[in-house]
Design a protein around this motif. Structure first.
Motif, PDB file in Angstrom:
ATOM      1  N   PHE A  88       0.831  -1.198   0.000  1.00  0.00           N
ATOM      2  CA  PHE A  88       0.000   0.000   0.000  1.00  0.00           C
ATOM      3  C   PHE A  88       0.870   1.256   0.000  1.00  0.00           C
ATOM      4  O   PHE A  88       0.637   2.187  -0.775  1.00  0.00           O
ATOM      5  N   THR A  89       1.874   1.270   0.863  1.00  0.00           N
ATOM      6  CA  THR A  89       2.746   2.445   0.961  1.00  0.00           C
ATOM      7  C   THR A  89       3.545   2.670  -0.316  1.00  0.00           C
ATOM      8  O   THR A  89       3.716   3.808  -0.769  1.00  0.00           O
ATOM      9  N   GLN A  90       4.035   1.573  -0.910  1.00  0.00           N
ATOM     10  CA  GLN A  90       4.936   1.698  -2.050  1.00  0.00           C
ATOM     11  C   GLN A  90       4.219   1.839  -3.396  1.00  0.00           C
ATOM     12  O   GLN A  90       4.683   2.579  -4.268  1.00  0.00           O
ATOM     13  N   TRP A  91       3.096   1.129  -3.563  1.00  0.00           N
ATOM     14  CA  TRP A  91       2.510   1.032  -4.892  1.00  0.00           C
ATOM     15  C   TRP A  91       1.135   1.675  -5.025  1.00  0.00           C
ATOM     16  O   TRP A  91       0.678   1.908  -6.150  1.00  0.00           O
ATOM     17  N   VAL A  92       0.451   1.928  -3.914  1.00  0.00           N
ATOM     18  CA  VAL A  92      -0.897   2.486  -3.976  1.00  0.00           C
ATOM     19  C   VAL A  92      -0.921   3.952  -3.552  1.00  0.00           C
ATOM     20  O   VAL A  92      -1.412   4.819  -4.291  1.00  0.00           O
ATOM     21  N   LEU A  93      -0.393   4.244  -2.389  1.00  0.00           N
ATOM     22  CA  LEU A  93      -0.499   5.590  -1.819  1.00  0.00           C
ATOM     23  C   LEU A  93       0.160   6.680  -2.668  1.00  0.00           C
ATOM     24  O   LEU A  93      -0.340   7.818  -2.689  1.00  0.00           O
ATOM     25  N   PRO A  94       1.270   6.408  -3.379  1.00  0.00           N
ATOM     26  CA  PRO A  94       1.855   7.481  -4.207  1.00  0.00           C
ATOM     27  C   PRO A  94       0.898   8.078  -5.234  1.00  0.00           C
ATOM     28  O   PRO A  94       1.139   9.186  -5.723  1.00  0.00           O
ATOM     29  N   GLU A  95      -0.174   7.368  -5.548  1.00  0.00           N
ATOM     30  CA  GLU A  95      -1.151   7.927  -6.478  1.00  0.00           C
ATOM     31  C   GLU A  95      -1.754   9.221  -5.936  1.00  0.00           C
ATOM     32  O   GLU A  95      -2.190  10.082  -6.711  1.00  0.00           O
ATOM     33  N   PHE A  96      -1.766   9.385  -4.607  1.00  0.00           N
ATOM     34  CA  PHE A  96      -2.330  10.612  -4.038  1.00  0.00           C
ATOM     35  C   PHE A  96      -1.595  11.842  -4.572  1.00  0.00           C
ATOM     36  O   PHE A  96      -2.227  12.850  -4.904  1.00  0.00           O
ATOM     37  N   ASP A  97      -0.264  11.766  -4.651  1.00  0.00           N
ATOM     38  CA  ASP A  97       0.504  12.913  -5.139  1.00  0.00           C
ATOM     39  C   ASP A  97       0.151  13.232  -6.590  1.00  0.00           C
ATOM     40  O   ASP A  97       0.089  14.402  -6.982  1.00  0.00           O
TER      41      ASP A  97
END
Length: 576
Positions: free
Chosen positions: A543-552
């Motif tokens: 989640f931290t590495q591959w999903v959450l960066p989409e927020f930026d």
């Protein structure tokens, strides 16, 4: 056997992450429903799903529903499974005891329907609208209609439909032409046609209760002129009503569910609620359905993940980095990334969906006005997010799981391609995902300048977030505030960026969910001195590495478009 495999995970999320038993036992109707009783209910539900419903998945797709001269025959085994379903009391889990229900918390019903969708989406379409129809009749129908129909719908003895769409009027309900003409005896005669009616005709139950949007003769134009009518397939005297199924659609998926074109020829019905206020009554049904559609996304993604994970644990191909011989494909980083990323969506999505179900009960039953208001705010803001984000991931994530199989995934033998086909429709019905995004941003967030969303984010339960999490929440609030200002300059702006905004909200909420999972797994790991925390480590990292960066990415899109609306140039721009 999907339900059994996910039972332990769900018990952990309910008891350790959300502390659900303590939450529902604080509400009077559920004071006697402890964690042990809930666990027993879910265990029995898992057995039913695995033994009665899941085995019919393939026959539902390959045989499908059959139409002949206005009648619909469902695939072999479907009727027997449905009769066992309602006679076992499963549709009535969360209905009030006085209506023939079991009076259990809504979240248990949600888990059941998530499992059902993952096991056999086509079959589950049949009872999928019962909860919404029950709430609609309970809150808006006359006492006479309740006496005749409420318990039958609550228990599932009779199934129900939601008849909105017409050939010329899809999402724009203001264009509905179906008419209802009042009669001296208090009934109405309904005339018109409806399309895309799930379960409009079938052989699963002896009667079908149609809830139909139509216009009275004195109705004003537009959506404010719509009324809601209850039109049964079979009348009280046993006569067949003049409700005709003209055909069933040939579809990409969901072959086990008949999608009907329905014609009402002077059909007898009765007004539900007030004249010209049918949408208010119907939205009770639609809002209940939207949470369940989000859960369909989770259930289908879980089913796809289980197939892909099992295949990856058996299939050998090439050497994984650092290996000396051919490796299981689950050891290859590309496959691990796919599986762990989808696991992150399933686990985090479950926390959000189950928390929403708990909030629905708080909104109904809490004696604290502030708690009720906060729960209602959560439901209003988060339901469209769940419907859109989880069904989007249900389809795209299932497609990613198909990729794990390579060419084998594209052939019918493995069953994964059916899940991909079946999952696609959830992004469309109960309001397309684009409409969910517009509903969230335009009608709910911007209506109060973003104050409700800011209050929701500030009140998220759990310990104070870390700096990065807090920064994302603040960024979302800041974007919302500037978006509200920019919308005055560019009224089209919210409609351009609604999808990006909904994704940003979904990611912030998922981050909160994973913070709660992490806290609970560390707490349980330390208490039990086991490897429990290891179960949640890989998806948390994914989640931290591959999903959450989409927020930026979404935040950058939103800020750039806001800046254009305000006639500002972004501080950083790309040059050719």
């Amino acid at each position: 056997m999907p339900a059994r495999q996910s039972l332990a995970d769900i018990q952990f999320l309910l008891t350790e992450v959300l502390r659900a038993p303590a939450q529902w036992q604080a509400l009077a109707p559920f004071a006697d429903t402890d964690g042990d009783l809930a666990a027993q209910v879910l265990d029995e539900a898992a057995k039913f799903v695995d033994t009665a419903v899941a085995p019919l998945q393939r026959v539902g797709d390959e045989v499908g529903c059959r139409f002949s001269a206005g009648t619909v025959t469902t695939p072999p085994g479907f009727r027997d499974a449905y009769q066992a379903f309602w006679q076992g009391g499963w549709p009535a889990l969360a209905c009030a005891p006085e209506d023939g229900g079991q009076g259990l918390p809504t979240v248990l019903e949600c888990v059941l329907y998530e499992w059902l969708a993952g096991a056999n989406h086509g079959w589950t379409m049949a009872p999928g609208l019962l909860h919404g129809a029950y709430e609609c009749i309970r809150h808006h129908a006359s006492d006479a209609l309740k006496a005749q129909y409420l318990e039958k719908v609550a228990t599932g003895e009779w199934l129900a439909t939601m008849c909105l769409t017409e050939a010329h009027a899809g999402s724009d309900l203001g264009l509905v032409r179906t008419r209802g003409v009042p009669q001296p005896d208090g009934s109405v005669r309904v005339n018109g046609s409806k399309i895309f009616i799930s379960g409009g005709e079938h052989d699963l139950t002896d009667n079908i209760v149609h809830l139909v949007l139509a216009r009275l003769p004195d109705a004003p134009a537009g959506p404010k002129g719509l009324s809601l009518f209850l039109v049964p397939k079979v009348l009280q005297d046993g006569a067949r009503n003049t409700v005709v199924c003209e055909r069933i659609e040939e579809k990409m998926g969901l072959h086990g569910s008949p999608t009907c074109v329905m014609r009402f020829d002077d059909a007898t019905g009765w007004l539900v609620g007030e004249s010209h206020k049918g949408l208010a009554a119907m939205f009770v049904m639609m809002n209940a359905a939207r949470l369940h559609v989000g859960l369909q996304g989770i259930g289908l993604l879980e089913a796809a993940w289980q197939k892909a994970s099992a295949y990856a644990a058996e299939r050998r191909q090439m050497r994984a980095p650092g290996a000396k011989d051919t490796s299981l494909i689950q050891d290859h980083p590309a496959i691990r990334r796919t599986l762990q990323t989808q696991r992150a969506w399933i686990d985090g999505g479950r926390v959000l969906a189950y928390h929403t179900a708990l909030q629905l009960d708080v909104a109904k039953h809490s004696t604290d006005a502030g708690e009720r208001a906060a729960a209602q705010r959560w439901g209003a803001l988060v339901t469209p997010v769940l419907k859109a984000a989880l069904t989007d991931q249900g389809f795209h994530g299932a497609s990613a799981c198909l990729q794990v199989f390579g060419g084998h995934g594209y052939v019918r033998e493995w069953g994964i391609e059916q899940i991909v086909r079946d999952a696609r429709v959830a992004m469309i019905y109960e309001g397309t995902n684009e409409i969910q995004a517009i509903d969230l941003l335009v009608r709910k967030v911007l209506a109060d300048g973003g104050q409700g969303l800011a209050a929701l984010l500030a009140a998220l339960p759990g310990k104070a977030p870390g700096a990065a999490t807090s920064a994302r929440r603040h960024a979302l609030v800041e974007i919302t505030q500037t978006l509200a200002i920019a919308a005055h300059s560019d009224p089209e702006l919210p409609y351009w960026v609604a999808d990006d905004y909904l994704r940003a909200v979904a990611l912030v909420l998922l981050e909160w969910a994973w913070c709660q999972i992490g806290t609970a797994s560390r707490r349980a790991h330390g208490r039990a001195s086991t490897g429990l925390a290891d179960r949640w480590t890989a998806p948390a990292q994914a989640f931290t590495q591959w999903v959450l960066p989409e927020f930026d990415l979404r935040a950058a899109i939103l800020r750039q478009r806001i800046a254009q609306a305000l006639e500002f140039k972004p501080k950083e721009s790309c040059s050719a």
